[in-house]
Design an enzyme around this catalytic site. Sequence first.
Site, PDB file in Angstrom:
ATOM      1  N   HIS B 236       0.861  -1.182   0.000  1.00  0.00           N
ATOM      2  CA  HIS B 236       0.000   0.000   0.000  1.00  0.00           C
ATOM      3  C   HIS B 236       0.896   1.230   0.000  1.00  0.00           C
ATOM      4  O   HIS B 236       1.858   1.297   0.747  1.00  0.00           O
ATOM      5  CB  HIS B 236      -0.890  -0.032   1.239  1.00  0.00           C
ATOM      6  CG  HIS B 236      -2.021   0.950   1.216  1.00  0.00           C
ATOM      7  ND1 HIS B 236      -1.819   2.299   1.305  1.00  0.00           N
ATOM      8  CD2 HIS B 236      -3.362   0.775   1.109  1.00  0.00           C
ATOM      9  CE1 HIS B 236      -2.999   2.915   1.260  1.00  0.00           C
ATOM     10  NE2 HIS B 236      -3.948   2.017   1.138  1.00  0.00           N
ATOM     11  N   ARG B 256      -6.720  10.421   0.092  1.00  0.00           N
ATOM     12  CA  ARG B 256      -6.576  10.896  -1.287  1.00  0.00           C
ATOM     13  C   ARG B 256      -7.931  11.028  -1.967  1.00  0.00           C
ATOM     14  O   ARG B 256      -8.148  11.934  -2.761  1.00  0.00           O
ATOM     15  CB  ARG B 256      -5.659   9.949  -2.067  1.00  0.00           C
ATOM     16  CG  ARG B 256      -4.185  10.128  -1.696  1.00  0.00           C
ATOM     17  CD  ARG B 256      -3.310   9.022  -2.251  1.00  0.00           C
ATOM     18  NE  ARG B 256      -3.418   7.812  -1.450  1.00  0.00           N
ATOM     19  CZ  ARG B 256      -3.353   6.572  -1.935  1.00  0.00           C
ATOM     20  NH1 ARG B 256      -3.173   6.381  -3.225  1.00  0.00           N
ATOM     21  NH2 ARG B 256      -3.462   5.536  -1.130  1.00  0.00           N
TER      22      ARG B 256
END
Lengths: 246, 604
Positions: B236, B256
């Site tokens: 990740h 995000r």
Amino acid sequence: MGQTATFRIWRGNGHEGTFTDYATEVTEGMVVLDAVHQIQAHQAHDLAVRWNCKAGKCGSCSAEVNGHPRLMCMTRLNQLNLAKPVTIEPMKAFPPIKDLVTDVSFNFRAKKSIKPFKPRPPDAPDGTWRMAQADVERVQEFRKCIECFLCQDVCHVLRDHRLFDEFVGPRHMIYAAALEMHPLDVEQRARDLKDAYGVGFCNITKCCTKVCPEGIGITDNAIIPLKERVIDQLYDPVVKLLRMFR
Amino acid sequence: MPEYQTHVHDVLVIGAGGAGLRAAIEASASGVSVGLVCKSLLGKAHTVMAEGGIAAALANVDDRDSWQVHFADTMRGGQYVNNWRMAELHAKEAPDRVRELEAWGALFDRTADGRILQRNFGGHRYPRLAHVGDRTGLEMIRTLQDHGIHMGIDVHMECTIVQLLKSGDRIAGAFGYERERGRFKLFRAKAVVLATGGVGRAYKITSNSWEYTGDGHTLAYDAGADLMDMEFVQFHPTGMVWPPSVRGILVTEGVRGEGGVLKNSLGRRFMFDDIPENYRPQTADNEEEGWRYTQGDKSARRPPELLTRDHVSRCIVREIKEGRGSPHGGVFLDISWIKARIPHAAEHIKKKLPSMYHQFKQLADIDITQEAMEVGPTTHYIMGGVRVDADTQMSTVSGLFAAGECAAGINGANRLGGNSLSDLLVFGKRAGEFAAKYAVGQKAADVDGSQADAAARRALEPFERGTSGEGPYQVQYALQDMMQDLVGIVRNEGEMKRALDCLRTLRARAARVGIGGHREYNPGWHSALDLHNLLTVSEAITLSAIERKESRGGHFREDYPDKDPAFATFNIVTRKSRDGSTEVSRAAIPPMPQELKKVVEEMK
Ligand SMILES: Cc1cc2nc3c(=O)[nH]c(=O)nc-3n(C[C@H](O)[C@H](O)[C@H](O)COP(=O)(O)OP(=O)(O)OC[C@H]3O[C@@H](n4cnc5c(N)ncnc54)[C@H](O)[C@@H]3O)c2cc1C
Ligand code: SF4
Ligand code: SF4
Ligand code: FES
């Protein structure tokens, strides 16, 4: 930091135990659980402790640090006085199993005793419901609970008076509140709240609210409204009368 | 002769995360007796940590969404080596599985007209993730748990399975120990469902908990089942990097999705510098458009920060390697900048990302509403796992099923965020359903006691060696360092061959590990037993990664940096051969039916 600190950890089984001092190196950013792990890796392989997420999300690592009920993974060492030994003990409301691990099975039984969710029929033909964000938010606060059981640990009804058979404890009060205030739920729990879950045993000391790592307003937002609900539904004469004719 | 307690169930589910709970609920609802075993307390499984959301094409926020788009997104994200049938079932059934959670009491965030709200996430074309702030996993596991406890399922908490038991070719049960007293337990079952999650603990920097030692993968492998796609490990892009004690802890992609941007030490949004060809048509090429996308503008394309995880991770590694990293060896992730765009930004961030706010505040003394976070890649998820039949989730061993992270297929070379939680529901349900069906058609198999006796004796060996042996944690740390260095985000043949040598040495060390104390709740003992699993999955990962001489999804090789179409036609399978060594083979991917091919083409 880069200093050495002493951790006074409870070592014992279900019957007896004592505090043992462990000195270990402390580095920047460490939390209590890191120190426990470091001691486990290098000095005491068999030191029993529960943990999973190490980020305050699973509610496994509850203990009493310098006498305060805390999540060990969210307790930074720089918040503690390291000049003195840091004591780490298991939660005291629950029967000890080993070292920092306690038997919390009461909580699973208590939850099971509460009537489960029962939704009203769906609002839309496709089997879905409509709910407003504002109505959902009230309950979402309670559903943040990570089941760390720290509130149960400090509640004097359980911890001191040991009324495990009479009172399900603050954790399960908010569980019941989440169900009662769920926009879709239609189950009746007022009678049980009083007789089986023991809402009356709570005398609103708010100790539970103070220790909740999720900042849930256990007393103000859940228990007090539940108490009101019980009074409204069980004692309000108008409601009672209506009931008789239903 | 070691003693043990015996339990008998029709279906035994190993693992109580989303997949295991969903499987147990389904099996139980069909009327068979169900046992559910988990290493931790109920409700503490990894699923509880999931943050961002559950992917399902409900089309509540954008009505252009459909199962076809979700299917095409999943296949593109997986670089077309997914099991297309699983991807199809997943995309079609996820919406119903999410709605079912609501019927069981889950409370997702809402749209203005009162339906389930959905958010943007990497690789998903439309806002698709049903969520509850950034604690979706908690909502999901609690809903399943609170529903499941009223179904008459026998739950065995804090109990670890160390071996599956067979009768001839078919599964007959499982053997394990309970943590509290350290006593052994023998489970007899007609069908077994593995739902044990992942393998992240094989790496040093990981978002995964102590439970993720590849147990289900290893149990299946030792029982003769095939593992598949083990080279595909997901790193990740955004884990915490500072302070050291929290290194690896996840920073949700939701940051995000809500408008957070990645920057290097020069303040440059470096993700704009490298947008892969096949994503170019759907990716914004300027900051303005990217911002509009995160704010729900349907005509805007997504910002490059929301490209797939494998790609974002590699871009971050590049920035760090080339000297443009942050002070503690990461890059900057900034959500605080949105205060330039919207009023009350700090409140907005706290509301949308409450646990991220607390995580940084409490663990790193950083207020994410005011300053940027430092982040870097962390081992997060394994796409590979037990090879299963798409419809039934049965492995190559009769009566042994697998679902959730420990099963392979749905994700191909790379998983899209949010596709795991939906995977757990869709295939957890299927595994439970078909395990129950299988069990109904079977008589209880005989369990020959010698298998259990041997497993018990093996489990007790570390005690015999006592504290004179090496400590288990030391071997575990050495393995984690080695895998991180040699079989990590960027791989090559030479390093991986070295990794195989190291694994041999580590195996020998593991065989000499000793521990003191008693059997009661002894983490040293548990860690000693986990070593076999960690070593087994590490070897499967390394061998598969050597075999795949190309770069695809989560698997990146600097000696073969490009995708090779020849490798798009098969999956890599590892299984235990008769002599105990690992056999590596290639399994051809069956051709996709015409109608699915059409869907993929149309969505390109
Ligand atoms: C921090 C974080 C955030 C994430 N966020 C998201 C997200 O937003 N969306 C998304 O889709 N995915 C997300 N993921 C991924 C997703 O959470 C996991 O892939 C998923 O929860 C795995 O579920 P599972 O049911 O397969 O296994 P788990 O939930 O991990 O459960 C495994 C179970 O197996 C048990 N077990 C293991 N070994 C044994 C054994 N030997 N004996 C007995 N029991 C055993 C464990 O005790 C546990 O109960 C996230 C992951 C992490 C780490
Ligand atoms: S407020 Fe009530 S539930 Fe909370 S600690 Fe006090 S008595 Fe217990
Ligand atoms: S209410 Fe708070 S203190 Fe109590 S169990 Fe839940 S999270 Fe813990
Ligand atoms: S380890 Fe999960 S809350 Fe501390």
